[in-house]
Design a protein around this motif. Structure first.
Motif, PDB file in Angstrom:
ATOM      1  N   TRP A 295      -5.162   0.960 -17.164  1.00 43.33           N
ATOM      2  CA  TRP A 295      -4.464   0.465 -15.968  1.00 43.33           C
ATOM      3  C   TRP A 295      -4.462   1.516 -14.853  1.00 43.33           C
ATOM      4  O   TRP A 295      -4.696   1.187 -13.694  1.00 43.33           O
ATOM      5  CB  TRP A 295      -3.031   0.067 -16.357  1.00 43.33           C
ATOM      6  N   VAL A 300      -3.880   0.884  -7.788  1.00 41.95           N
ATOM      7  CA  VAL A 300      -3.969   1.714  -6.602  1.00 41.95           C
ATOM      8  C   VAL A 300      -2.605   2.299  -6.276  1.00 41.95           C
ATOM      9  O   VAL A 300      -1.589   1.611  -6.314  1.00 41.95           O
ATOM     10  CB  VAL A 300      -4.548   0.891  -5.421  1.00 41.95           C
ATOM     11  N   ASP A 301      -2.591   3.572  -6.032  1.00 43.11           N
ATOM     12  CA  ASP A 301      -1.385   4.247  -5.587  1.00 43.11           C
ATOM     13  C   ASP A 301      -1.171   3.873  -4.119  1.00 43.11           C
ATOM     14  O   ASP A 301      -2.131   3.745  -3.366  1.00 43.11           O
ATOM     15  CB  ASP A 301      -1.605   5.759  -5.736  1.00 43.11           C
ATOM     16  N   GLY A 302       0.068   3.721  -3.735  1.00 42.59           N
ATOM     17  CA  GLY A 302       0.385   3.311  -2.363  1.00 42.59           C
ATOM     18  C   GLY A 302      -0.203   4.230  -1.312  1.00 42.59           C
ATOM     19  O   GLY A 302      -0.396   3.833  -0.166  1.00 42.59           O
ATOM     20  N   ARG A 303      -0.504   5.459  -1.698  1.00 43.47           N
ATOM     21  CA  ARG A 303      -1.013   6.411  -0.700  1.00 43.47           C
ATOM     22  C   ARG A 303      -2.526   6.520  -0.714  1.00 43.47           C
ATOM     23  O   ARG A 303      -3.105   7.290   0.030  1.00 43.47           O
ATOM     24  CB  ARG A 303      -0.381   7.788  -0.955  1.00 43.47           C
ATOM     25  N   ARG A 315      -0.541  -4.907 -14.745  1.00 38.35           N
ATOM     26  CA  ARG A 315      -0.091  -4.816 -16.140  1.00 38.35           C
ATOM     27  C   ARG A 315       1.314  -5.391 -16.211  1.00 38.35           C
ATOM     28  O   ARG A 315       1.983  -5.568 -15.206  1.00 38.35           O
ATOM     29  CB  ARG A 315      -0.074  -3.357 -16.600  1.00 38.35           C
TER      30      ARG A 315
ATOM     31  N   ASP B 188       5.747   0.602 -11.280  1.00 37.00           N
ATOM     32  CA  ASP B 188       6.936   1.418 -11.524  1.00 37.00           C
ATOM     33  C   ASP B 188       7.080   2.485 -10.453  1.00 37.00           C
ATOM     34  O   ASP B 188       6.233   2.660  -9.581  1.00 37.00           O
ATOM     35  CB  ASP B 188       6.894   2.032 -12.918  1.00 37.00           C
ATOM     36  N   ASP B 190       7.021   5.830 -10.332  1.00 38.89           N
ATOM     37  CA  ASP B 190       6.105   6.960 -10.219  1.00 38.89           C
ATOM     38  C   ASP B 190       4.837   6.581  -9.477  1.00 38.89           C
ATOM     39  O   ASP B 190       4.402   7.255  -8.568  1.00 38.89           O
ATOM     40  CB  ASP B 190       5.712   7.439 -11.616  1.00 38.89           C
ATOM     41  N   ARG B 191       4.270   5.479  -9.919  1.00 35.65           N
ATOM     42  CA  ARG B 191       2.953   5.132  -9.419  1.00 35.65           C
ATOM     43  C   ARG B 191       3.022   4.623  -7.984  1.00 35.65           C
ATOM     44  O   ARG B 191       2.184   4.953  -7.156  1.00 35.65           O
ATOM     45  CB  ARG B 191       2.340   4.067 -10.343  1.00 35.65           C
ATOM     46  N   ALA B 192       4.017   3.810  -7.693  1.00 39.50           N
ATOM     47  CA  ALA B 192       4.110   3.235  -6.351  1.00 39.50           C
ATOM     48  C   ALA B 192       4.301   4.332  -5.303  1.00 39.50           C
ATOM     49  O   ALA B 192       3.807   4.217  -4.196  1.00 39.50           O
ATOM     50  CB  ALA B 192       5.256   2.239  -6.276  1.00 39.50           C
ATOM     51  N   GLY B 193       5.007   5.384  -5.691  1.00 43.02           N
ATOM     52  CA  GLY B 193       5.166   6.504  -4.770  1.00 43.02           C
ATOM     53  C   GLY B 193       6.119   6.221  -3.629  1.00 43.02           C
ATOM     54  O   GLY B 193       6.203   6.963  -2.671  1.00 43.02           O
ATOM     55  N   PHE B 194       6.861   5.126  -3.720  1.00 43.93           N
ATOM     56  CA  PHE B 194       7.801   4.788  -2.648  1.00 43.93           C
ATOM     57  C   PHE B 194       9.236   4.805  -3.165  1.00 43.93           C
ATOM     58  O   PHE B 194      10.109   4.206  -2.565  1.00 43.93           O
ATOM     59  CB  PHE B 194       7.513   3.379  -2.110  1.00 43.93           C
TER      60      PHE B 194
END
Lengths: 535, 535
Positions: A295, A300-303, A315, B188, B190-194
């Motif tokens: 996954w 994609v990371d928001g940044r 997921r 979640d 961490d990954r979203a970064g927001f």
């Protein structure tokens, strides 16, 4: 206390809703689903009869058309039958359908001149039935939509209009008066000319009108008929069927290292699954760690710049205890039991296809579904290598010594070069390399290497077989240690037969279209061999 | 039962909110406002002490910064003082501020280097004080915003970004965890970064991200400082002050037929009022009918082309019983009492100025505020004529015979022509017309008309006065029946003195810049005269 019943596949907002209206999340009772992730109506019937006995009021039963994760459709027609049945026993309830996700699927169904849905039994086989767009029972469920008391539907999902476009439909128009609040400073019904301002019936007051216009324009252009929007829905469902077939084909290849384990049979537009080693799943925790690796590669990371991604995957997580009865076909019973005991969740990968023009992405060479499947297979294999064989260097004496025979040794595009440059590999192997032409001069080296990798030119199968024969017959290489790898044409049935005749195990032979995939499979094979030897 | 206290000027959503969360609309208790439409903190203190005595829990007190209709600001600082006081007596409550409408007004307040608001006593007089942008107590209220526990603010109102941009701010960041719901299929933290997906803390799940970007960009371009966004807020408040002054000036003109009755002193950007005949208000029902006539002329039907309107006005309705104490300065006590007995609402007209660049609409000839005032005056006068003198024709014998003397009789742009062609007028009057030059030849006609309208050329005042003198002295026209009307230059103080000397009642003299307005005022005057004569 009054209760509201819904399937365990409910969207998280229902808990929020119940808490919000002051009934409390505990007033929402979840009922089991079957292995198609549809509400189990036997369980519903049983629970309702219990309520009749205990004289417990049932505020409502919420059915789902399009579960968030799986896109599954509850059997609305059966729920309506149960409603009739318990109605005779004196229990009535509100039937709300949460069709936020899948309500637009109903646009595939033709209508009679009177405006009713054509009965499922009168539909064409290519729409409803085992080989149709939808199974017959899903079509029966959709056909029962008009019997429900209220329906939520989100045009910003499969209506293809932008956020925030959600709607709730009441069968009885007057119901909204029960939840009306007046705002004296806003225009009244007569003057506004729109039947009143919306804020009096909904949570939000002022809101953008653009979404209403979007819905209107969108449906004016593409009407909600089988030939209009229904065509879009069919395309999505067919694309999902294609994807499922392609994934099964890719992961189901003979002697593959990885297996596709579906969580459910994908029936509409979504599909939840995991990928697991052919050797079996040891524990849910380890499987989750591997699933999350895949996954991470495809989310994609928001940044980040989204355009650098070929394909994205989402997921989700399910409660193993709650879904134990659905997981029986997917995971070994002891693995499920252990995870349930530890109160563990199972992470699933999830695809959802929304593009009604997906076939436009098929090319002469490859279908979209095949490209997704190949991509996912490569990622899964790469992450499997990283997951199983961490990049911790083994001491030189403990490293596995291999000889790679290929046309141009250490060429940039060669297998030996690739193996040398892959950090995970170099940490485990000592790579030697030579061409077929000088192989006989290296006879003494053959005794010092454990495994010989034969990077074949599939356009010259006889030459490849000749080397393989020489190795096993003259150079006394144990066929178990011989790994023939072909990285272009992958269809080599004849070729395989000859190699098997030489005593080379079928799983040693790697036929892949991509060098990278070949190299990764090779790492799995060589490491596996090594561990076998140790054991 | 637990209660939530809020001023009676509350937005309708609070009832909805309370009902929604299951406490019920009755758990929302409304407290009286003073004549500035601010929460009466004495009443709050009293009610809280009652709660202490009865051991009734108070869930919260909701203060309002910017009441929906009036833009008024509750005394947050006093509410905080009351909170401290009852806190000593053992009662604590949540102080939420509904600053949806007016929260952005705080951007006018300068801050110290430490980031706190500068204390009100240290501010310039032009910002806080009787002649400043805001009264001192409003500034004190805004300065107390950081003491509240939570604040709602709507960037889609005075933040100037599009719908739907609303926000709730908690002083303690962790409060949101008390209302969190997880959705496993969404990314979640961490990954979203927001810092997590918003849906877990809010009613809505998926939503457009454009509004968040709008807010960010808007505030990056125009920061929330006194020289940035604060300047916008000042401009709006000053524009409202200008409008109020212009309206008072327009309707307060000597001998006007119509009076402006403010519901409150406009302190920020909105203003609620009614227009009533100088002769007084007979009943709330009749006043409402008149108010609604004006509103109908200045509101847009959803199906109409908005560009055909010069100015739009909104309206609202207040409960006369609830607001009786505020209405004492506005309407006669017996009128208020009667309406309260009949459980009637009072309809108010409402302006709200949001354009921070409103002064751009001022021209050399006229200010925006004057143009709005003139327009509203004309509409009000027209509707007054229609309201008071319905277009039901009187029989010929009962019609009022008038002679209009003007430079070019029956010219297209003349008063006589206008009166002849106005359906409401022709139904009540018989219009004759002649020029000053032939007036003397018509002496015999003068005796058959009741009233003489002298449409003066204000650029030749001496000629006009000469005719007026001849009429009163030689032609024996009773000065009470003489109506001098001037429709260009309206400033004729000298002129007025001479006419008054001739015995013409000051209210007979109509000095208007517009012919249409003159004609309407004339209808009111002539009808009034007629009714006087009858009485």
């Amino acid at each position: 206390l009054p209760t509201v019943l819904i399937s365990q596949a409910t969207h998280y907002c229902w808990q929020k809703n119940m808490d919000l209206v002051g009934l409390g999340a505990d007033a929402l009772e979840s009922l089991p689903v079957d292995d198609c992730i549809r509400l189990d109506t036997d369980a519903l019937r049983e629970r309702l009869h219990e309520c009749i006995e205990n004289r417990q009021p049932v505020l409502g039963v919420v059915s789902i058309v399009g579960t968030t994760e799986e896109g599954a459709i509850d059997p609305l027609h059966e729920i309506e039958a149960v409603r009739d049945e318990v109605g005779d026993a004196g229990l009535t309830f509100w039937h709300h359908c949460d069709a936020a996700f899948g309500g637009f699927f109903a646009s595939m169904l033709p209508k009679t001149e009177a405006g009713d849905f054509v009965p499922p039994e009168d539909l064409d086989d290519d729409l409803a039935g085992p080989d149709g767009v939808l199974p017959t029972d899903d079509v029966e469920a959709l056909t029962a939509l008009p019997k429900t008391d209220s329906i939520t539907i989100d045009p910003h999902k499969f209506g293809y209009v932008p956020y925030p476009a959600g709607a709730v439909l009441f069968r009885d128009y007057h119901v909204r008066d029960a939840i009306a609040y007046k705002a004296p400073y806003l225009a009244d019904d007569d003057r506004a000319g729109f039947g009143g301002f919306l804020g009096q019936w909904t949570l939000e007051g002022s809101r953008p009108g653009a979404v209403a216009v979007s819905c209107y324009l969108s449906q004016a252009m593409v009407p909600l008929t089988p030939d209009g929007h229904g065509r879009f829905m069919r395309n999505c469902i067919e694309a999902n069927q294609d994807l499922f077939a392609a994934l099964r084909n890719r992961f189901g290849a003979r002697d593959g290292e990885l297996a596709l384990l579906p969580f459910h049979r994908p029936e509409t537009v979504a599909f939840c699954f995991v990928i697991a080693p052919e050797s079996g799943v040891e524990s849910v925790a380890s499987l989750n760690a591997y699933t999350n690796r895949i996954w991470q590669q495809m989310t994609v990371d928001g940044r980040e710049d989204i355009s650098q991604y070929d394909f994205l995957l989402s997921r989700t997580e399910i409660d193993v205890t709650d879904y134990a009865h659905v997981l029986t076909d997917m995971l070994p019973p002891n693995v499920v039991q252990e995870a349930a005991d530890d109160d563990e969740g199972l992470t699933l990968l999830r695809t959802c296809l929304m593009n009604p023009f997906q076939t436009d992405w098929n090319t002469e060479d490859s279908s979209f579904a095949d490209r997704v499947s190949d991509f996912l297979y490569d990622v899964a294999l790469e992450e499997y290598v990283a997951h199983m064989f961490p990049a911790v260097p083994r001491p030189g004496t403990d490293r596995h010594s291999i000889l790679v025979v290929e046309q141009t040794p250490l060429a940039q595009e060669g297998l030996a070069r690739y193996l040398e440059h892959d950090e995970k590999v170099i940490a485990h192997f000592e790579v030697h390399s030579c061409s077929a032409a000088v192989l006989k001069d290296r006879s003494e080296q053959l005794s010092s290497v454990r495994d010989v990798v034969l990077h074949l030119d599939p356009s010259a199968p006889s030459q490849a077989l000749r080397i393989a024969r020489w190795l096993t017959a003259e150079a006394e290489t144990d066929p178990v240690h011989l790994f023939p790898v072909a990285t272009q044409g992958t269809d080599g049935t004849d070729f395989m037969t000859h190699l098997t005749d030489l005593g080379v195990p079928a799983r040693n032979v790697l036929l892949e279209s991509e060098l990278v995939t070949s190299a990764r499979r090779l790492v799995v094979q060589l490491n596996g061999r090594r561990d076998d030897a140790r054991a």
